[in-house]
Design a protein around this motif. Structure first.
Motif, PDB file in Angstrom:
ATOM      1  N   THR A  83       0.868  -1.110   0.061  1.00  0.00           N
ATOM      2  CA  THR A  83       0.021  -0.031   0.112  1.00  0.00           C
ATOM      3  C   THR A  83       0.974   1.237  -0.116  1.00  0.00           C
ATOM      4  N   SER A  84       0.167   2.560   0.004  1.00  0.00           N
ATOM      5  CA  SER A  84       1.209   3.525  -0.126  1.00  0.00           C
ATOM      6  C   SER A  84       1.616   3.689   1.281  1.00  0.00           C
ATOM      7  N   ARG A  85       1.410   3.103   2.271  1.00  0.00           N
ATOM      8  CA  ARG A  85       2.281   3.384   3.466  1.00  0.00           C
ATOM      9  C   ARG A  85       3.145   2.004   3.789  1.00  0.00           C
ATOM     10  N   GLY A  86       3.398   1.664   2.576  1.00  0.00           N
ATOM     11  CA  GLY A  86       4.185   0.405   2.740  1.00  0.00           C
ATOM     12  C   GLY A  86       3.889  -0.857   3.503  1.00  0.00           C
ATOM     13  N   LYS A  87       2.634  -1.187   3.696  1.00  0.00           N
ATOM     14  CA  LYS A  87       2.230  -2.111   4.509  1.00  0.00           C
ATOM     15  C   LYS A  87       1.632  -3.104   3.485  1.00  0.00           C
ATOM     16  N   ARG A  88       1.432  -4.411   3.831  1.00  0.00           N
ATOM     17  CA  ARG A  88       0.630  -5.369   2.981  1.00  0.00           C
ATOM     18  C   ARG A  88      -0.543  -5.296   2.754  1.00  0.00           C
ATOM     19  N   LEU A  89      -1.103  -5.147   1.598  1.00  0.00           N
ATOM     20  CA  LEU A  89      -2.300  -5.066   1.294  1.00  0.00           C
ATOM     21  C   LEU A  89      -3.234  -5.909   2.035  1.00  0.00           C
ATOM     22  N   VAL A  90      -4.428  -5.417   2.467  1.00  0.00           N
ATOM     23  CA  VAL A  90      -5.571  -6.396   3.153  1.00  0.00           C
ATOM     24  C   VAL A  90      -6.778  -6.312   2.247  1.00  0.00           C
ATOM     25  N   TYR A  91      -7.444  -6.963   1.823  1.00  0.00           N
ATOM     26  CA  TYR A  91      -8.430  -6.777   1.040  1.00  0.00           C
ATOM     27  C   TYR A  91      -9.572  -7.449   1.481  1.00  0.00           C
ATOM     28  N   LEU A  92     -10.687  -6.435   1.858  1.00  0.00           N
ATOM     29  CA  LEU A  92     -11.959  -6.834   2.551  1.00  0.00           C
ATOM     30  C   LEU A  92     -13.133  -6.538   1.965  1.00  0.00           C
ATOM     31  N   ASP A  93     -13.192  -6.349   0.397  1.00  0.00           N
ATOM     32  CA  ASP A  93     -14.483  -6.253  -0.227  1.00  0.00           C
ATOM     33  C   ASP A  93     -14.836  -7.410  -1.200  1.00  0.00           C
ATOM     34  N   SER A  94     -14.638  -8.736  -0.595  1.00  0.00           N
ATOM     35  CA  SER A  94     -15.099  -9.940  -1.635  1.00  0.00           C
ATOM     36  C   SER A  94     -16.407  -9.913  -1.563  1.00  0.00           C
ATOM     37  N   ALA A  95     -17.299  -9.275  -0.965  1.00  0.00           N
ATOM     38  CA  ALA A  95     -18.745  -9.291  -1.129  1.00  0.00           C
ATOM     39  C   ALA A  95     -19.273  -8.695  -2.367  1.00  0.00           C
ATOM     40  N   ALA A  96     -18.400  -7.676  -2.780  1.00  0.00           N
ATOM     41  CA  ALA A  96     -18.816  -6.888  -3.969  1.00  0.00           C
ATOM     42  C   ALA A  96     -17.892  -7.758  -5.185  1.00  0.00           C
ATOM     43  N   THR A  97     -16.608  -7.985  -5.149  1.00  0.00           N
ATOM     44  CA  THR A  97     -16.058  -8.860  -6.125  1.00  0.00           C
ATOM     45  C   THR A  97     -14.935  -9.400  -5.345  1.00  0.00           C
ATOM     46  N   SER A  98     -14.565 -10.652  -5.423  1.00  0.00           N
ATOM     47  CA  SER A  98     -13.559 -11.137  -4.932  1.00  0.00           C
ATOM     48  C   SER A  98     -12.213 -11.187  -5.717  1.00  0.00           C
ATOM     49  N   GLN A  99     -10.896 -11.452  -5.052  1.00  0.00           N
ATOM     50  CA  GLN A  99     -10.046 -11.476  -6.164  1.00  0.00           C
ATOM     51  C   GLN A  99      -9.559 -12.763  -6.523  1.00  0.00           C
ATOM     52  N   LYS A 100      -8.874 -12.993  -7.445  1.00  0.00           N
ATOM     53  CA  LYS A 100      -8.549 -14.226  -8.261  1.00  0.00           C
ATOM     54  C   LYS A 100      -7.422 -14.749  -7.994  1.00  0.00           C
ATOM     55  N   PRO A 101      -7.045 -16.081  -7.635  1.00  0.00           N
ATOM     56  CA  PRO A 101      -5.851 -16.628  -7.183  1.00  0.00           C
ATOM     57  C   PRO A 101      -5.090 -16.957  -8.549  1.00  0.00           C
ATOM     58  N   ARG A 102      -3.763 -17.319  -8.237  1.00  0.00           N
ATOM     59  CA  ARG A 102      -3.113 -17.642  -9.808  1.00  0.00           C
ATOM     60  C   ARG A 102      -3.706 -18.821 -10.576  1.00  0.00           C
ATOM     61  N   ALA A 103      -4.187 -19.774  -9.977  1.00  0.00           N
ATOM     62  CA  ALA A 103      -4.911 -20.910 -10.833  1.00  0.00           C
ATOM     63  C   ALA A 103      -5.868 -20.443 -11.788  1.00  0.00           C
ATOM     64  N   VAL A 104      -6.558 -19.380 -11.176  1.00  0.00           N
ATOM     65  CA  VAL A 104      -7.821 -18.909 -12.025  1.00  0.00           C
ATOM     66  C   VAL A 104      -7.154 -18.047 -12.974  1.00  0.00           C
ATOM     67  N   ILE A 105      -6.359 -17.314 -12.750  1.00  0.00           N
ATOM     68  CA  ILE A 105      -5.568 -16.215 -13.670  1.00  0.00           C
ATOM     69  C   ILE A 105      -4.795 -17.129 -14.757  1.00  0.00           C
ATOM     70  N   GLN A 106      -4.205 -18.180 -14.415  1.00  0.00           N
ATOM     71  CA  GLN A 106      -3.537 -19.117 -15.451  1.00  0.00           C
ATOM     72  C   GLN A 106      -4.586 -19.739 -16.384  1.00  0.00           C
ATOM     73  N   ALA A 107      -5.752 -20.344 -15.892  1.00  0.00           N
ATOM     74  CA  ALA A 107      -6.950 -20.955 -16.655  1.00  0.00           C
ATOM     75  C   ALA A 107      -7.349 -19.931 -17.623  1.00  0.00           C
ATOM     76  N   LEU A 108      -7.348 -18.445 -17.315  1.00  0.00           N
ATOM     77  CA  LEU A 108      -8.009 -17.695 -18.216  1.00  0.00           C
ATOM     78  C   LEU A 108      -7.223 -17.350 -19.552  1.00  0.00           C
ATOM     79  N   GLY A 109      -5.789 -17.666 -19.117  1.00  0.00           N
ATOM     80  CA  GLY A 109      -4.835 -17.334 -20.458  1.00  0.00           C
ATOM     81  C   GLY A 109      -4.767 -18.540 -21.313  1.00  0.00           C
ATOM     82  N   THR A 110      -5.450 -19.779 -20.894  1.00  0.00           N
ATOM     83  CA  THR A 110      -4.917 -20.951 -21.778  1.00  0.00           C
ATOM     84  C   THR A 110      -6.125 -21.355 -22.905  1.00  0.00           C
ATOM     85  N   ILE A 111      -7.157 -20.784 -22.816  1.00  0.00           N
ATOM     86  CA  ILE A 111      -8.100 -21.388 -24.046  1.00  0.00           C
ATOM     87  C   ILE A 111      -8.385 -20.219 -24.923  1.00  0.00           C
TER      88      ILE A 111
END
Length: 311
Positions: free
Chosen positions: A25-53
């Motif tokens: 983050t801008s303060r140099g801390k690790r990002l903590v994401y708490l908005d998954s009810a709106a849209t969740s983040q994607k793990p690497r396995a999902v990102i990789q799957a998106l690029g293979t078809i």
């Protein structure tokens, strides 16, 4: 005093699966994401799957179009496009709206040809716009009446007047879990009562499927819809479960492509569900990545998607 939260080894492995969490983050801390009810983040396995078809499934003669695991029916997840689940991804030509998910498509399936003037549609006061506005539009087109199950000051559904609210209803549409308050709907009471009154029940599971054990056969909902982007998957993709008898009785609402069995000059014979409702080239890569996301959640210990057999 500032308390330092230390993640255990398993948590650190999960954090490492999400590239966005490595961004400081801008303060140099690790990002903590708490908005998954709106849209969740994607793990690497999902990102990789998106690029293979890149091939069209079962509609070209190339080996890539029919090779496992590229075809969704071979996915290990029950979100796969199979006879157990009707997956209704956003059609790329139907809308540019990010909220045009499978639950919207389900409303087209249970809409104008079943709801007429004088019928009632029962919702609750906790519904998200996605489970409110489409029914408002349907009521305007058909002359149907909208009714609402109230909630009390704690955000809990009030069912004291349920029999009266169900009288004359054709459809009950309710969110499994409220996106604002987290209230869990009393489906174990609502669904049997609705069925006793011969109502079709559609459950918006956008917030329920990622968090609660999901056995749609035991739940006995007629339709259950949920979204990919709420459960670590891609945007613009979702899943619609429906009971087989209801799906087989419904006409197609999009035409062309794989929703056909036989085409003649003056008539067309349509495919069985779910293909009857999947016209043209589907959102192939996102559908596969959606299955990968469900598999990822299952591996983490999420007990959802355990039983999705269509009856």
């Amino acid at each position: 005093m500032t308390q330092t939260l230390r993640a255990d080894a398993k948590t650190e492995r999960i954090i490492a699966d999400f590239p966005i969490l490595a961004r400081p983050t801008s303060r140099g801390k690790r990002l903590v994401y708490l908005d998954s009810a709106a849209t969740s983040q994607k793990p690497r396995a999902v990102i990789q799957a998106l690029g293979t078809i890149t091939s069209n499934i079962m509609r070209t003669s190339t080996g890539e179009s029919t090779r496992s695991p590229n075809a969704p029916p071979t996915s290990t997840s029950t979100l796969a496009l199979s006879s157990r689940v009707l997956s209704a991804p956003k059609h790329p030509r139907s809308s540019g709206s990010a909220t045009h998910r499978s639950d919207k498509l389900s409303r087209l399936l249970v809409g104008d040809h079943n709801i007429t003037a004088g019928d009632a549609i029962l919702l609750t006061e906790l519904e998200h716009h996605s489970d409110l506005v489409p029914w408002q539009l349907l009521a305007q087109r058909t002359g149907a009446q909208l009714r609402f199950i109230p909630v009390d000051a704690r955000g809990i559904h009030v069912l004291d007047d349920l029999d009266r609210l169900l009288d004359g209803c054709k459809l009950v549409a309710i969110s499994h879990v409220s996106n604002t308050l987290g209230t869990i709907a009393p489906l174990e009471t609502l669904i049997p009562a609705a069925h006793a009154g011969r109502c079709v029940v559609l459950v918006d599971g956008a917030q329920g499927a990622p968090h609660l054990p999901l056995d749609v056969k035991a739940l006995d909902a007629d339709f259950y819809a949920f979204s990919g982007h709420k459960m670590l998957g891609p945007t613009g993709i979702g899943c619609l479960y429906g009971k087989r008898a209801l799906l087989e009785a419904m006409p197609p609402f999009l035409s062309g492509g794989d929703m056909i069995r036989k085409v003649e000059y003056t008539r067309t014979t349509f495919n069985d569900p779910p293909r009857r409702f999947e016209a043209g080239t589907s959102n192939i890569a996102d559908a596969i990545a959606f299955g990968v996301a469900a598999d990822y959640l299952t591996a983490l210990g999420c007990r959802g998607f355990a039983s999705t057999s269509v009856r």
